[in-house]
Design a protein around this motif. Structure first.
Motif, mmCIF file in Angstrom:
data_model
loop_
_atom_site.group_PDB
_atom_site.id
_atom_site.type_symbol
_atom_site.label_atom_id
_atom_site.label_comp_id
_atom_site.label_asym_id
_atom_site.label_seq_id
_atom_site.Cartn_x
_atom_site.Cartn_y
_atom_site.Cartn_z
ATOM 1 N N HIS A 156 0.637 -1.524 0.212
ATOM 2 C CA HIS A 156 0.080 -0.216 0.244
ATOM 3 C C HIS A 156 0.639 1.434 0.491
ATOM 4 O O HIS A 156 2.141 0.936 0.426
ATOM 5 N N ARG A 157 0.458 2.092 -0.782
ATOM 6 C CA ARG A 157 1.413 3.029 -0.417
ATOM 7 C C ARG A 157 1.326 4.052 0.699
ATOM 8 O O ARG A 157 2.431 4.885 0.879
ATOM 9 N N PHE A 158 0.288 4.282 1.254
ATOM 10 C CA PHE A 158 0.553 4.426 2.710
ATOM 11 C C PHE A 158 1.950 4.420 3.827
ATOM 12 O O PHE A 158 1.483 3.126 4.687
ATOM 13 N N PRO A 159 2.692 4.830 3.889
ATOM 14 C CA PRO A 159 3.362 3.914 4.731
ATOM 15 C C PRO A 159 3.076 4.604 6.351
ATOM 16 O O PRO A 159 3.639 5.508 7.459
ATOM 17 N N ILE A 160 2.262 3.675 7.183
ATOM 18 C CA ILE A 160 1.552 3.889 8.157
ATOM 19 C C ILE A 160 2.982 3.539 9.500
ATOM 20 O O ILE A 160 2.652 4.488 10.467
ATOM 21 N N GLU A 161 4.164 2.665 9.293
ATOM 22 C CA GLU A 161 4.080 2.388 10.233
ATOM 23 C C GLU A 161 5.390 3.737 10.586
ATOM 24 O O GLU A 161 6.004 3.633 11.974
ATOM 25 N N LYS A 162 5.542 5.134 9.851
ATOM 26 C CA LYS A 162 6.373 6.239 10.346
ATOM 27 C C LYS A 162 6.429 6.761 11.296
ATOM 28 O O LYS A 162 7.669 6.894 11.902
ATOM 29 N N TYR A 163 4.611 6.384 11.876
ATOM 30 C CA TYR A 163 5.063 7.684 12.778
ATOM 31 C C TYR A 163 5.162 6.742 14.601
ATOM 32 O O TYR A 163 5.633 7.602 15.121
ATOM 33 N N ARG A 164 4.943 5.380 14.625
ATOM 34 C CA ARG A 164 5.673 5.127 15.313
ATOM 35 C C ARG A 164 7.316 4.653 15.338
ATOM 36 O O ARG A 164 7.710 4.821 16.619
ATOM 37 N N ALA A 165 7.642 5.256 14.016
ATOM 38 C CA ALA A 165 9.130 4.431 13.747
ATOM 39 C C ALA A 165 9.821 6.289 13.840
ATOM 40 O O ALA A 165 10.523 6.257 14.682
ATOM 41 N N LEU A 166 8.982 7.513 13.936
ATOM 42 C CA LEU A 166 9.543 8.427 14.297
ATOM 43 C C LEU A 166 9.048 8.808 15.180
ATOM 44 O O LEU A 166 10.416 9.605 16.169
ATOM 45 N N ARG A 167 8.619 8.220 16.415
ATOM 46 C CA ARG A 167 8.604 8.065 17.927
ATOM 47 C C ARG A 167 9.958 7.793 18.509
ATOM 48 O O ARG A 167 10.363 8.282 19.240
ATOM 49 N N ASP A 168 9.306 6.705 18.378
ATOM 50 C CA ASP A 168 10.787 5.728 18.594
ATOM 51 C C ASP A 168 12.172 6.757 18.532
ATOM 52 O O ASP A 168 13.638 6.773 18.811
ATOM 53 N N ALA A 169 12.664 6.915 17.415
ATOM 54 C CA ALA A 169 13.199 8.025 16.642
ATOM 55 C C ALA A 169 13.654 9.296 17.222
ATOM 56 O O ALA A 169 14.607 9.439 18.290
ATOM 57 N N LEU A 170 12.923 9.743 18.136
ATOM 58 C CA LEU A 170 13.427 11.086 18.864
ATOM 59 C C LEU A 170 13.507 10.916 20.266
ATOM 60 O O LEU A 170 14.032 11.345 20.733
ATOM 61 N N LEU A 171 12.985 9.323 20.535
ATOM 62 C CA LEU A 171 12.891 9.108 21.941
ATOM 63 C C LEU A 171 14.763 8.357 22.101
ATOM 64 O O LEU A 171 15.037 8.998 22.730
ATOM 65 N N ALA A 172 14.900 7.861 21.187
ATOM 66 C CA ALA A 172 16.906 7.747 21.019
ATOM 67 C C ALA A 172 17.285 9.121 20.894
ATOM 68 O O ALA A 172 18.003 8.760 21.364
ATOM 69 N N GLY A 173 16.334 10.173 20.219
ATOM 70 C CA GLY A 173 18.181 11.587 20.207
ATOM 71 C C GLY A 173 17.902 12.266 21.119
ATOM 72 O O GLY A 173 18.415 12.872 20.988
ATOM 73 N N GLY A 174 16.796 12.119 22.056
ATOM 74 C CA GLY A 174 17.203 12.503 23.478
ATOM 75 C C GLY A 174 15.949 13.711 23.598
ATOM 76 O O GLY A 174 15.400 14.331 24.685
ATOM 77 N N ALA A 175 14.733 13.011 23.325
ATOM 78 C CA ALA A 175 13.703 13.813 23.124
ATOM 79 C C ALA A 175 13.434 12.936 24.724
ATOM 80 O O ALA A 175 13.239 11.661 24.802
ATOM 81 N N LEU A 176 12.562 13.755 25.329
ATOM 82 C CA LEU A 176 12.077 13.204 26.574
ATOM 83 C C LEU A 176 10.446 12.492 26.677
ATOM 84 O O LEU A 176 9.961 12.822 26.436
ATOM 85 N N PRO A 177 9.973 11.600 27.108
ATOM 86 C CA PRO A 177 9.459 10.538 27.681
ATOM 87 C C PRO A 177 7.920 11.303 28.078
ATOM 88 O O PRO A 177 6.923 11.480 27.486
ATOM 89 N N SER A 178 8.281 12.568 28.407
ATOM 90 C CA SER A 178 7.465 13.115 29.542
ATOM 91 C C SER A 178 6.577 14.278 28.501
ATOM 92 O O SER A 178 6.031 14.669 28.918
ATOM 93 N N GLN A 179 7.431 14.197 27.619
ATOM 94 C CA GLN A 179 7.373 15.443 26.162
ATOM 95 C C GLN A 179 5.841 14.695 25.647
ATOM 96 O O GLN A 179 5.379 15.839 24.814
ATOM 97 N N PHE A 180 6.150 13.788 25.446
ATOM 98 C CA PHE A 180 5.007 13.206 25.449
ATOM 99 C C PHE A 180 3.633 12.603 25.450
ATOM 100 O O PHE A 180 3.220 12.189 26.822
ATOM 101 N N MET A 181 2.346 13.250 25.092
ATOM 102 C CA MET A 181 1.233 13.884 25.631
ATOM 103 C C MET A 181 0.046 12.389 24.437
ATOM 104 O O MET A 181 0.524 12.968 23.218
ATOM 105 N N ARG A 182 -0.644 12.291 25.113
ATOM 106 C CA ARG A 182 -1.472 11.920 24.506
ATOM 107 C C ARG A 182 -2.983 11.479 24.565
ATOM 108 O O ARG A 182 -3.783 12.632 25.032
ATOM 109 N N PRO A 183 -3.585 11.946 22.731
ATOM 110 C CA PRO A 183 -5.377 12.760 22.739
ATOM 111 C C PRO A 183 -6.081 11.834 22.998
ATOM 112 O O PRO A 183 -5.718 10.158 23.081
ATOM 113 N N LYS A 184 -7.186 12.476 23.432
ATOM 114 C CA LYS A 184 -8.472 11.832 23.556
ATOM 115 C C LYS A 184 -9.346 11.821 21.737
ATOM 116 O O LYS A 184 -9.030 13.119 21.278
#
Length: 314
Positions: free
Chosen positions: A19-47
């Motif tokens: 399928h043309r849409f790269p659906i896995e990129k969102y989780r991979a981006l989250r993981d890359a940001l955490l590995a790169g120095g983003a803090l877990p406390s910066q992430f917020m889960r929407p309703k």
């Protein structure tokens, strides 16, 4: 500290092989940001946004048919996804994420949703992987619930924000700007308040000059009180659907320019990551990551060195 909006459902959608849409990129981006120095406390889960609330601003019939899985085959083909309960949940969670980013930007100066930019969604139909227009609904939320009088939607995705332009056309409190590929989807463009159509093969210097001049024009003419920024990564030279020649450095400079100019004007910015269609997910994540480097979320890696580019914006 910049709030980052993410929910695992962003990448939890079963799609057909290739399928043309790269659906896995969102989780991979989250993981890359955490590995790169983003803090877990910066992430917020929407309703998730309640469909009934969206039905007050969009076609109630369209929303009801989508939720119930009653859109016809042609409507779903135009959207580009097979219908599922998970698609419904993901859609309303993603919209909730952009709305949350907008609200948090008023408190923190900026906030970023790790999805969003569903700008091909119209009042009563969806298209181009877009079902509900999160940009427009976030702008409405800022106006209706936070007393913001004028919202600028600044769309730098390579594809024109036709749904956003159509939805906001009759409103004087939402100003739409789209910088996009002249000969790219959608092939029948709608009229934004400002449209800048750039030719195939556009390179960094011409692109950045256009972004800077157009942003300055929008800020001067409209005098917004808040900015919603669609930072599409599909302008990149390696994007399968882009047709521009923008380097990774060019994407970074664009995003940094937008944050810097808005900060200088005292404007809160809520950003979404927009489109990006490289099949190489690791490479695609690196392009999307430029938005977060520009926001100072984590340091930017260039070559063999780590450069702390989270210094104060000019």
């Amino acid at each position: 500290m910049t709030p980052l909006i993410f929910d695992p459902i962003y990448s939890q959608l079963e799609l057909p092989d290739r399928h043309r849409f790269p659906i896995e990129k969102y989780r991979a981006l989250r993981d890359a940001l955490l590995a790169g120095g983003a803090l877990p406390s910066q992430f917020m889960r929407p309703k998730p946004v309640a469909p009934a609330l969206i039905g007050n601003e969009l076609s109630e019939r369209y929303i009801q048919q989508f939720v119930a899985g009653e859109l016809d085959r042609q409507a779903m083909r135009r959207i580009g996804f097979p219908w599922s309960d998970q698609l419904v949940k993901r859609t309303f969670t993603a919209v909730g994420g952009t709305i949350l980013a907008g609200a948090l930007s008023l408190e923190r100066g900026r906030a970023i949703n790790l999805t969003g930019g569903y700008h091909h969604a119209f009042y009563d139909y969806g298209a181009g992987f877009c079902i509900v227009n999160d940009l427009y609904l976030s702008a409405l939320n800022l106006i209706q619930h936070y007393g913001i009088k004028r919202v600028l939607i600044f769309d730098c995705d390579v594809h024109q924000g036709d749904g956003t332009a159509s939805l906001a056309q009759a409103r004087e409190d939402i100003f739409t700007v789209s910088l996009h590929g002249e000969k790219n989807f959608p092939f029948r463009k709608k009229q934004s308040d400002i449209d800048v159509a750039l030719p195939k093969g556009t390179t960094d210097d011409d692109y950045l000059a256009a972004v800077e001049a157009t942003l300055e024009q929008a800020l001067t003419e409209f005098r917004p009180e808040a900015v919603i920024y669609d930072a599409g990564a599909d302008v990149h030279v390696n994007d399968d659907l882009g047709h521009f020649e923008i380097s990774t450095q060019g994407v970074y400079e664009r995003d940094r320019l937008v944050f810097a100019r808005c900060e200088a004007a005292g404007l809160p910015v809520s950003a979404v990551i927009g489109g990006g269609y490289q099949r190489d997910i690791e490479a695609l994540v690196e392009v999307h990551s430029q938005l977060f480097y520009a926001a100072g979320v984590c340091p930017r890696l260039t070559g063999d060195q780590t450069q702390a580019v989270s210094a104060p914006l000019r």
